[in-house]
Every structure is written in C-alpha cells, then in structure tokens.
Design a protein around this motif. Structure first.
Motif, PDB file in Angstrom:
ATOM      1  N   ASP A 111      29.319  62.982  -0.634  1.00  0.00           N
ATOM      2  CA  ASP A 111      30.141  61.338  -1.792  1.00  0.00           C
ATOM      3  C   ASP A 111      28.739  62.106  -2.859  1.00  0.00           C
ATOM      4  N   ARG A 180      26.944  51.086  -6.674  1.00  0.00           N
ATOM      5  CA  ARG A 180      27.585  51.996  -7.172  1.00  0.00           C
ATOM      6  C   ARG A 180      29.621  51.657  -6.034  1.00  0.00           C
ATOM      7  N   GLU A 181      29.243  51.807  -5.293  1.00  0.00           N
ATOM      8  CA  GLU A 181      30.067  52.302  -3.780  1.00  0.00           C
ATOM      9  C   GLU A 181      30.953  50.578  -4.204  1.00  0.00           C
ATOM     10  N   SER A 183      30.974  48.486  -6.984  1.00  0.00           N
ATOM     11  CA  SER A 183      31.461  48.017  -8.590  1.00  0.00           C
ATOM     12  C   SER A 183      32.911  49.488  -7.804  1.00  0.00           C
ATOM     13  N   LYS A 184      32.629  50.492  -7.667  1.00  0.00           N
ATOM     14  CA  LYS A 184      34.124  51.581  -6.411  1.00  0.00           C
ATOM     15  C   LYS A 184      35.716  50.640  -6.455  1.00  0.00           C
ATOM     16  N   ASN A 185      34.609  50.306  -4.764  1.00  0.00           N
ATOM     17  CA  ASN A 185      35.487  50.103  -3.965  1.00  0.00           C
ATOM     18  C   ASN A 185      35.530  48.511  -3.999  1.00  0.00           C
TER      19      ASN A 185
END
Length: 190
Positions: A111, A180-181, A183-185
């Motif tokens: 990732d 990042r994770e 906001s992504k999830n």
C-alpha cells in the motif's frame, strides 16, 4: 529501520525477505536442482547443502550471473510472500523489508513504499556488521544493482547515521500514513 516501525505499534509484522529467501533455499525442493543446473555442483557441499558464500561469489562477481539467480529465485520469493501475507492477515500492519522489492515485483503487494537510502559507506558498515569479509563486501557493493521505481515510492528516508533525524523522519511518515488511512477509510485506524 523496519524494526523501528514495528516498535512504533503493536500488532505489526516484519517480513524480512532475505530470511524468507534463505528459508526457501532449504525447504523448497525445486530450487536446488535449478541452482545445480545453472551454477553447477561447486555451490553444494557433500551433504547437498548450498554453499552460500560460493554462490554469492559467483553472482556478485558478474551481473549476468546475478540475473540468472534472480530469474530462479524471484518467482519463488513472490509466491512465498503471497502465501505469508494470507497466513498473517490478523496483523494491523505488515512491513515487507526487501532490497529486492522492485526487482521481485513485491512492490505490487504494498500500500505504501518507504525507500531508505544510505551512502555507500553506510552500506559497507551494515554489511560489515553481518560478518562479511572485505572481499565479500566489495563484491556485493559492486554486484548489487538495486532497482528503484521512484514513481512507486511514497516516502524516502536518508539514513546518514543521525539516529535522531532517522527516527523523527520515521515518526513523520507513520503519522502521515495513519492520517491517509483515516481519511481513506473515514474512520480511525492505528
């Protein structure tokens, strides 16, 4: 560096690809015949165990020999890493620690990619710490052609020997990945 990242969180696994490859040499019955066919019997002792020093001498002395070894080993390594990733799915984070990440196409399983760069002097010191002779170190420095696909690298860390800066940079990267994770999830993840 992988161990530092591992120590930042619980439930993190580091897959050391050098160790996984050494294990493959011993447990995969297809590899020894392939190596014998390509490199000859001189890389084996009387018990049919691989003489890794002799094999390293051959493959790091000439680029075409290293390419032959990589053609044999990279598919086996990819299959083994994929197998391991399935068996260790319960970890929050899995770090693939591999100098051959791009060459073996293991980057496609990642990732995020963190490239740790260091000077030749630093690499020599790290190899010396692995109890390699000066000749073995020289062969590896000259023979290793580590492929880097900069377009796939998300973060770079310069390992110049300043441990404080190294850890600060690693901490920044961890926080950025966590952000990042999240906001992504759309939820908090550690």
């Amino acid at each position: 560096m992988a161990d530092f990242f591992k120590n930042c969180h619980s439930n993190v696994l580091v897959l050391n690809i050098d160790k996984a490859a050494k294990s493959l040499y011993k447990k995969n019955p297809e590899i020894k015949p392939e190596l014998r066919n390509v490199f000859g019997g001189d890389i084996f002792d009387g018990n049919n165990d691989i003489l890794f020093g002799r094999l390293a001498e051959i493959v790091f002395s000439e680029q075409k020999e290293l390419k032959k070894l990589n053609r044999i080993m990279f598919p086996h390594i990819r299959r083994e890493v994929k197998r391991l990733l399935i068996t260790v799915a319960d970890f929050d984070h899995i770090i693939i620690d591999a100098a051959i990440l791009f060459g073996a196409k293991l980057d496609l399983l990642c990732d995020y990619i963190i490239f740790v760069d260091s000077s030749e002097g630093k690499r020599r010191l790290l190899l010396k710490n692995k109890n390699l002779s000066d000749n073995e170190i020289e062969l590896r420095i000259k023979g290793q052609q580590i492929k880097i696909n900069n377009s796939r690298v998300n973060y770079t860390i310069i390992n110049d020997g300043d441990e404080k800066k190294l850890h600060e940079r690693a901490g920044e990267i961890i926080r950025d990945i966590e952000d990042r994770e999240k906001s992504k999830n759309g939820r908090e993840q550690v």
